[in-house]
Motif scaffolding. Structure first.
Motif, mmCIF file in Angstrom:
data_model
loop_
_atom_site.group_PDB
_atom_site.id
_atom_site.type_symbol
_atom_site.label_atom_id
_atom_site.label_comp_id
_atom_site.label_asym_id
_atom_site.label_seq_id
_atom_site.Cartn_x
_atom_site.Cartn_y
_atom_site.Cartn_z
ATOM 1 N N ALA A 162 86.923 117.613 39.986
ATOM 2 C CA ALA A 162 87.916 118.500 40.588
ATOM 3 C C ALA A 162 88.427 117.924 41.907
ATOM 4 C CB ALA A 162 87.313 119.887 40.811
ATOM 5 N N HIS A 194 91.014 115.238 41.660
ATOM 6 C CA HIS A 194 92.372 115.639 41.282
ATOM 7 C C HIS A 194 92.915 116.794 42.123
ATOM 8 C CE1 HIS A 194 92.215 112.958 37.844
ATOM 9 N NE2 HIS A 194 91.063 113.485 37.500
ATOM 10 N N ARG A 249 91.615 119.826 42.606
ATOM 11 C CA ARG A 249 91.507 121.098 41.885
ATOM 12 C C ARG A 249 90.187 121.770 42.215
ATOM 13 N NH1 ARG A 249 95.084 120.596 36.555
ATOM 14 N NH2 ARG A 249 94.589 122.806 36.545
ATOM 15 N N ASP A 250 89.946 122.929 41.587
ATOM 16 C CA ASP A 250 88.695 123.665 41.745
ATOM 17 C C ASP A 250 87.773 123.331 40.579
ATOM 18 O OD1 ASP A 250 87.421 126.067 43.329
ATOM 19 O OD2 ASP A 250 87.059 126.454 41.190
ATOM 20 N N GLU A 300 88.288 124.608 37.118
ATOM 21 C CA GLU A 300 89.410 124.075 36.340
ATOM 22 C C GLU A 300 89.049 122.780 35.618
ATOM 23 O OE1 GLU A 300 93.295 125.321 38.808
ATOM 24 O OE2 GLU A 300 91.895 124.039 39.920
ATOM 25 N N GLY A 305 96.743 116.938 38.427
ATOM 26 C CA GLY A 305 96.628 117.872 39.547
ATOM 27 C C GLY A 305 97.549 119.063 39.440
ATOM 28 N N CYS A 306 98.230 119.198 38.298
ATOM 29 C CA CYS A 306 99.225 120.259 38.116
ATOM 30 C C CYS A 306 98.574 121.519 37.560
ATOM 31 C CB CYS A 306 100.320 119.765 37.177
ATOM 32 S SG CYS A 306 101.651 120.945 36.908
ATOM 33 N N ARG A 307 98.911 122.681 38.139
ATOM 34 C CA ARG A 307 98.310 123.939 37.725
ATOM 35 C C ARG A 307 99.271 124.824 36.916
ATOM 36 N NH1 ARG A 307 95.547 123.426 42.854
ATOM 37 N NH2 ARG A 307 93.286 123.688 42.559
ATOM 38 N N LEU A 334 91.207 119.271 32.153
ATOM 39 C CA LEU A 334 91.683 119.960 33.343
ATOM 40 C C LEU A 334 92.678 121.030 32.925
ATOM 41 C CD1 LEU A 334 92.389 116.688 35.327
ATOM 42 C CD2 LEU A 334 90.503 118.265 35.823
#
Length: 349
Positions: free
Chosen positions: A66, A69, A71-72, A75, A190-192, A217
């Motif tokens: 995470a 990238h 993120r959490d 994820e 890295g896109c949510r 992810l």
């Protein structure tokens, strides 16, 4: 797809072409073994094999991926290689899956074996196999593509991939080779965005095909749905250690240097191959492999093999034929041996 022959084509991978004793241009793995520092990390983790991997161990590895990238940890879903992610796709219960081809065949095989309806979106070689989001059927609730794409070596723009997103649809992006592109300019890791699922692999960069290490992810609820049928302890302690080690800053710096080196070696190989009459290279290419086309490809492949050189047959990829071959990018010394073999086979050496 109903015949056993078609199933066999989808199941075929480069490791079958690369038998022991052959100079291997069929498998897209950078190293023939993990680097020494990574082998040492894995060896040190062997003492932990006497206990089950814990939730804390899993969290540590997810947190490492995470952080890599932005993120959490919620994820990240750790996988036994990106291939496990493809095997889990039927858990998303899609009604119609659109597979963007030519591309890696395991996702289609897994979905068809689970009884999911599949449609193929064939990219146009005259257009450089570029992604056209408008070509994907609107009714598809699952779309799968690679970026960069195996075997075409095309790197699709992230903006074009995002055009595939819409409510009620999951878009799966296979980024197994993303870390071989300097700076990963089109990565969506890295896109949510809702409905976006990105699969990553440690295999190609770190010489780990025998370990099976990767991760997915995406949004926590999407990952929970993807992994809902998995058994307890699906990931080994060695994979957990590999994920942590390969996401550390020193490893990322090494990976970036290797990606730059891939670019340099690929440019030289493209120039040499393009100069051979009758051999066509699919361009532009951004991955550590090249798609070639040559008349009588099946015979050319056999003659290369007789000279001790293994290349990947292309006709197992939907949309390609027997005249297509895929070759890995190696260092200049090895690439020179491939070039000589092609010259010899095509009668101009």
């Amino acid at each position: 797809m109903s015949s056993g022959h078609e199933q066999d084509l989808l199941r075929h991978h480069g490791d079958v072409d690369a038998e022991s004793g052959l100079l291997d241009f069929a498998v897209n793995v950078r190293l023939d073994r993990p680097p020494a520092w990574l082998r040492q990390r894995l060896a040190a983790a062997l003492d932990g094999l006497g206990r089950y991997p814990s939730a804390a161990d899993d969290l540590a590895a997810r947190a490492a991926a995470a952080a890599r990238h932005g993120r959490d940890a919620t994820e990240v879903l750790l996988l036994a290689g990106a291939a496990e992610g493809f095997a889990l796709l039927p858990s998303l219960r899609p009604r119609l899956a659109a597979l963007v081809h030519p591309s890696f065949t395991e996702p289609e095989l897994a979905l068809r074996n689970a009884g999911v309806e599949v449609t193929r979106v064939q990219l146009d070689p005259a257009d450089g196999y570029r992604l056209d989001a408008d070509a994907v059927p609107e009714q598809a609730d699952l779309v799968v593509l690679g970026n960069p794409t195996n075997p075409t070596s095309v790197l699709h723009p992230a903006a074009e991939i995002k055009r595939l997103l819409r409510p009620g649809r999951v878009v799966v992006v296979d980024e197994a080779f993303s870390d071989t592109v300097p700076g990963e300019p089109e990565s969506l890791a890295g896109c949510r965005e809702p409905g976006l699922l990105v699969l990553r692999s440690l295999t190609k960069m770190w010489g780990l095909p025998g370990l099976r290490a990767g991760y997915a992810l995406g949004a926590p609820d999407l990952l929970a749905e993807l992994g809902r049928t998995r058994p307890h302890w699906p990931i080994s302690s060695l994979v957990l250690e590999a994920v942590i080690a390969c996401c550390e800053p020193s490893a990322l710096a090494e990976s970036e240097r290797a990606a730059v080196e891939f670019e340099e070696h690929r440019a030289g190989l493209v120039a040499e191959l393009s100069a051979i009459p009758g051999l066509r290279v699919a361009l532009p290419a951004r991955a550590p492999f090249l798609l070639l086309r040559v008349d009588g490809g099946e015979q050319v492949r056999a003659e290369l093999r007789a000279r001790g050189v293994a290349v990947r047959r292309g006709d197992t990829f939907p949309g390609l034929g027997a005249d297509h071959l895929r070759v890995a990018v190696r260092d200049p010394e090895q690439n020179a041996l491939l070039i000589k073999a092609f010259h010899d086979v095509l009668g101009r050496g």
